[in-house]
Design a protein around this motif. Structure first.
Motif, PDB file in Angstrom:
ATOM      1  N   THR A  21      74.154  55.636  57.228  1.00  0.00           N
ATOM      2  CA  THR A  21      74.106  55.423  58.677  1.00  0.00           C
ATOM      3  C   THR A  21      74.041  53.942  59.032  1.00  0.00           C
ATOM      4  OG1 THR A  21      73.014  57.546  59.029  1.00  0.00           O
ATOM      5  CG2 THR A  21      72.791  55.917  60.776  1.00  0.00           C
ATOM      6  N   ALA A  22      73.307  53.171  58.237  1.00  0.00           N
ATOM      7  CA  ALA A  22      73.032  51.774  58.592  1.00  0.00           C
ATOM      8  C   ALA A  22      73.955  50.761  57.906  1.00  0.00           C
ATOM      9  CB  ALA A  22      71.581  51.442  58.253  1.00  0.00           C
ATOM     10  N   HIS A  23      74.599  51.176  56.809  1.00  0.00           N
ATOM     11  CA  HIS A  23      75.397  50.219  56.033  1.00  0.00           C
ATOM     12  C   HIS A  23      76.684  50.866  55.538  1.00  0.00           C
ATOM     13  CE1 HIS A  23      72.069  47.302  55.893  1.00  0.00           C
ATOM     14  NE2 HIS A  23      71.282  48.359  55.752  1.00  0.00           N
ATOM     15  N   GLU A  24      77.507  50.086  54.890  1.00  0.00           N
ATOM     16  CA  GLU A  24      78.744  50.603  54.306  1.00  0.00           C
ATOM     17  C   GLU A  24      78.464  51.041  52.866  1.00  0.00           C
ATOM     18  OE1 GLU A  24      83.175  49.118  52.792  1.00  0.00           O
ATOM     19  OE2 GLU A  24      81.804  47.719  53.784  1.00  0.00           O
ATOM     20  N   VAL A  25      78.624  52.316  52.600  1.00  0.00           N
ATOM     21  CA  VAL A  25      78.463  52.829  51.233  1.00  0.00           C
ATOM     22  C   VAL A  25      79.845  52.842  50.576  1.00  0.00           C
ATOM     23  CG1 VAL A  25      77.738  54.756  49.785  1.00  0.00           C
ATOM     24  CG2 VAL A  25      76.458  54.204  51.873  1.00  0.00           C
ATOM     25  N   ALA A  26      80.049  51.904  49.662  1.00  0.00           N
ATOM     26  CA  ALA A  26      81.350  51.759  49.022  1.00  0.00           C
ATOM     27  C   ALA A  26      81.564  52.768  47.910  1.00  0.00           C
ATOM     28  CB  ALA A  26      81.494  50.344  48.459  1.00  0.00           C
ATOM     29  N   LEU A  27      80.466  53.247  47.318  1.00  0.00           N
ATOM     30  CA  LEU A  27      80.578  54.190  46.202  1.00  0.00           C
ATOM     31  C   LEU A  27      79.235  54.885  46.007  1.00  0.00           C
ATOM     32  CD1 LEU A  27      82.373  55.241  43.830  1.00  0.00           C
ATOM     33  CD2 LEU A  27      81.364  53.424  42.423  1.00  0.00           C
ATOM     34  N   VAL A  28      79.292  56.177  45.716  1.00  0.00           N
ATOM     35  CA  VAL A  28      78.110  56.948  45.350  1.00  0.00           C
ATOM     36  C   VAL A  28      78.236  57.330  43.881  1.00  0.00           C
ATOM     37  CG1 VAL A  28      76.806  59.070  45.723  1.00  0.00           C
ATOM     38  CG2 VAL A  28      77.776  57.841  47.680  1.00  0.00           C
ATOM     39  N   VAL A  29      77.234  57.004  43.093  1.00  0.00           N
ATOM     40  CA  VAL A  29      77.228  57.325  41.664  1.00  0.00           C
ATOM     41  C   VAL A  29      76.164  58.381  41.429  1.00  0.00           C
ATOM     42  CG1 VAL A  29      77.010  56.426  39.314  1.00  0.00           C
ATOM     43  CG2 VAL A  29      77.918  54.956  41.141  1.00  0.00           C
ATOM     44  N   THR A  30      76.545  59.469  40.777  1.00  0.00           N
ATOM     45  CA  THR A  30      75.602  60.559  40.528  1.00  0.00           C
ATOM     46  C   THR A  30      75.899  61.187  39.180  1.00  0.00           C
ATOM     47  OG1 THR A  30      74.603  62.534  41.537  1.00  0.00           O
ATOM     48  CG2 THR A  30      77.001  62.384  41.595  1.00  0.00           C
ATOM     49  N   ARG A  31      74.974  61.965  38.688  1.00  0.00           N
ATOM     50  CA  ARG A  31      75.178  62.617  37.400  1.00  0.00           C
ATOM     51  C   ARG A  31      76.112  63.812  37.562  1.00  0.00           C
ATOM     52  NH1 ARG A  31      72.023  61.034  33.296  1.00  0.00           N
ATOM     53  NH2 ARG A  31      72.044  63.086  32.287  1.00  0.00           N
TER      54      ARG A  31
END
Length: 308
Positions: A21-31
């Motif tokens: 919501t507050a920033h730009e998420v360029a990538l989500v890394v998860t298992r």
């Protein structure tokens, strides 16, 4: 700011939502998808599910391979945010972000570094539990922190306390990111003399025992989880105890630890100093049920309970 977010379980979801919501998420890394419940089917992580709902790019990896590091490097993050990702992070990752790599840790550091801070806080009888926004460093949970917040544990069990701390962690994280972006974050080194470690909770240490006090047994129930449940043998049958509380005995002098008292639909286990009243149970092979309903099947005098 441009963020790479790394997380896996439900605890990390509120932080992901807040950052997105507050920033730009360029990538989500998860298992990667894993067997997470009794159904023996592969299921996506909670973070992966929410990331797709938010239309965010996702990288699934069980460890920081050269390929994973290259993918993170390629998006050129200002900050990497970690929240219960579930993997030891190499020094090569820490060098990638332009500003910092920070972690949402579920304790008031330096208390409870390690894998199971929430359960350890409950088991220790801590009155309060907290979250810390800390720098990720080579040593386990040893980095300086720039923000902390805490709350009263009360009667919250592991699931409930995890949910409460997840929300608190997200709120604290956003304030910390704002301070970092403005250059106003103040970093506090941890006092090494105050460090305690939250090792993973094993199944064997969660077994109720008549050799323990009622309070100790109640804390085991409160800290119970699906991976390390609070269990006991009652009338020679295995039972998981999901909810229980301490009741003072009328006459502790004549009480013998290890007895089961069924009275007016209530089920009490005698401990070394008081009674533990069972509220919700799960008999082996059956569903969750109120102890009152389950007690109808307990017959006879001289019923006993023991450690599994």
């Amino acid at each position: 700011m441009r963020i790479v977010f790394m997380g896996t379980p439900n605890f990390a979801v509120p932080s992901l939502e807040a950052v997105a919501t507050a920033h730009e998420v360029a990538l989500v890394v998860t298992r990667p998808d894993a067997i997470r419940k009794r159904g023996k089917k592969l299921e996506p992580s909670a973070v992966k599910t929410r990331a797709y709902e938010l239309d965010l790019p996702v990288l699934e990896t069980a460890r920081m391979t050269p390929e994973a590091l290259a993918a993170i490097q390629q998006v050129r993050p200002d900050i990497i945010v970690v929240a219960a990702y579930g993997c030891i992070l190499p020094d090569e990752l820490l060098a990638i972000p332009a500003i910092d790599c920070i972690n949402v840790h579920a304790s008031s550091l330096p208390r409870w570094r390690g894998a199971a801070p929430i359960q350890r806080a409950i088991l220790a009888g801590d009155r309060r539990a907290g979250v810390s926004i800390m720098r990720v460093v080579h040593e386990l949970d040893a980095g300086a922190y720039c923000a902390q917040a805490d709350l009263e544990i009360g009667t919250s069990n592991t699931t409930e306390l995890t949910e409460r701390l997840a929300v608190l962690g997200a709120q604290t994280l956003i304030h910390a990111l704002d301070a970092i972006a403005d250059g106003n974050a103040v970093w506090q080194d941890q006092d090494e003399d105050q460090v305690t470690y939250a090792s993973k909770v094993s199944k064997t240490e969660m077994l109720l025992s008549p050799k323990l006090s009622a309070v100790q047994n109640a804390l085991l129930v409160q800290a119970s989880s699906d991976t390390a449940p609070a269990r006991v043998v009652i009338a020679q049958k295995g039972v998981r105890v999901l909810e229980a509380f301490v009741v003072d005995a009328d006459n502790t002098a004549t009480m013998v630890a290890g007895e089961v008292i069924v009275k007016h639909g209530h089920v009490y286990l005698t401990c070394t100093d008081a009674l533990l009243e069972l509220v919700v149970v799960r008999p082996d092979g059956k569903r969750d049920m109120p102890a009152q309903a389950w007690s109808a099947g307990l017959r006879g005098e001289g019923l006993t309970w023991e450690k599994l």
